[in-house]
Design a protein around this motif. Structure first.
Motif, short mmCIF file in Angstrom:
data_model
loop_
_atom_site.label_atom_id
_atom_site.label_comp_id
_atom_site.label_asym_id
_atom_site.label_seq_id
_atom_site.Cartn_x
_atom_site.Cartn_y
_atom_site.Cartn_z
N TRP A 121 54.53 -64.86 -35.53
CA TRP A 121 54.53 -63.43 -35.27
C TRP A 121 53.40 -63.06 -34.32
O TRP A 121 52.31 -63.65 -34.39
N TRP A 145 64.78 -69.45 -29.77
CA TRP A 145 65.34 -68.13 -30.04
C TRP A 145 64.19 -67.20 -30.41
O TRP A 145 63.22 -67.62 -31.03
N GLN A 193 59.36 -73.85 -35.59
CA GLN A 193 59.01 -75.00 -36.42
C GLN A 193 59.95 -75.16 -37.60
O GLN A 193 60.23 -76.27 -38.03
N PHE A 194 60.41 -74.04 -38.15
CA PHE A 194 61.16 -74.06 -39.42
C PHE A 194 62.49 -73.35 -39.22
O PHE A 194 62.63 -72.17 -39.51
N TRP A 195 63.46 -74.09 -38.71
CA TRP A 195 64.77 -73.52 -38.42
C TRP A 195 65.49 -73.09 -39.68
O TRP A 195 65.51 -73.83 -40.67
N PRO A 196 66.17 -71.88 -39.72
CA PRO A 196 66.16 -70.84 -38.69
C PRO A 196 65.31 -69.65 -39.10
O PRO A 196 65.64 -68.50 -38.82
N SER A 197 64.21 -69.91 -39.79
CA SER A 197 63.38 -68.79 -40.26
C SER A 197 62.60 -68.14 -39.11
O SER A 197 62.39 -68.74 -38.06
N ILE A 198 62.15 -66.91 -39.37
CA ILE A 198 61.24 -66.22 -38.46
C ILE A 198 59.87 -66.78 -38.76
O ILE A 198 59.32 -66.53 -39.85
N ASP A 199 59.30 -67.59 -37.85
CA ASP A 199 58.11 -68.33 -38.24
C ASP A 199 56.80 -67.87 -37.62
O ASP A 199 55.79 -67.81 -38.31
N VAL A 204 62.03 -67.62 -33.66
CA VAL A 204 63.03 -67.95 -34.66
C VAL A 204 63.18 -69.46 -34.67
O VAL A 204 63.65 -70.05 -33.70
#
Lengths: 107, 122
Positions: free
Chosen positions: B112, B33, B104-110, B101
């Motif tokens: 950029w 995502w 690696q770390f669901w569901p954070s914005i990881d 999104v």
């Protein structure tokens, strides 16, 4: 959901500890992240799930809290830690809401 | 290494349109995502919208200030994400970041990108 960070600016000496606060207008469980942004750079993910450090993030960064109250603690501040920090909730998705940021400056 | 490279930012008149893009590499775009986040000059971060994978329906959601004016799309075969912006307003002036999104770390914005600048001014 409104995310409120305090203080707006925090002045701390190198080597000391800084505590940054983030409050949610309603519970976000532990669905909270912290980001660091240095001037002229993109934000970097530090903490997710309120307390888990992202890959490569030093152990001096720690996150705590749940529900509506959260804290980012930076122990033994180093020169490269002075930056702006944002909290962000992802409990009320797909809407991601950021706090307004806390600027951490050298005292 | 995950890389997100935005392009297409420009100076646009109010009411105008612009499409910005994000070239993704270092991961399989079709499995991830994606979202856009913007930052007005000297201001904080504002989430713009997010698009799911094709497997999850390829649907997009938007923040209230841009809903109905902005459209996120993806071209997984070209590893590219797009943001079509119509009826632009001066308050849309910002640096626009492309993000993953939950790569690696669901569901954070990881992850950029470095952003592309959109300026809306007459």
């Amino acid at each position: 959901i409104v995310m409120t960070q305090s203080p707006g600016t925090l002045s701390v000496s190198p080597g000391e500890r800084a505590s940054l606060s983030c409050r949610a207008s309603q519970s976000v469980s532990t669905n909270l992240a912290w980001y660091q942004q240095k001037p002229g750079q993109a934000p970097r993910l530090l903490i997710y799930g309120a307390s888990a450090r992202a890959t490569g993030i030093p152990a001096r960064f720690s996150g705590s809290g749940s529900g509506t109250e959260f804290t980012l603690t930076i122990s033994g501040l180093q020169s490269e830690d002075f930056a702006v920090y944002y909290c962000q909730q992802y409990n009320n998705w797909p809407m991601y809401t950021f706090g307004q940021g806390t600027k951490l400056e050298i005292k | 290494e995950v890389q997100l490279v935005e392009s297409g930012g420009d100076l646009v008149k109010p009411g105008g349109s612009l499409r910005i893009s994000c070239a993704a590499s270092g991961f399989t775009l079709r499995n991830v995502w994606m979202s856009w986040v913007r930052q007005a000059p000297g201001k904080g971060l504002e989430w713009v919208g997010r698009i799911k994978t094709k497997t999850d329906g390829e649907t997009a959601d938007y923040a209230a200030p841009v809903k109905g004016r902005f459209t996120i799309s993806r071209n997984d075969s070209n590893n590219t994400l797009h943001l079509q912006m119509n009826s632009l307003k001066t308050e849309d002036t910002a640096l626009y970041y492309c993000t993953t999104v939950g790569l690696q770390f669901w569901p954070s914005i990881d992850f950029w990108g470095h952003g592309t600048l959109v300026t809306v001014s007459s």
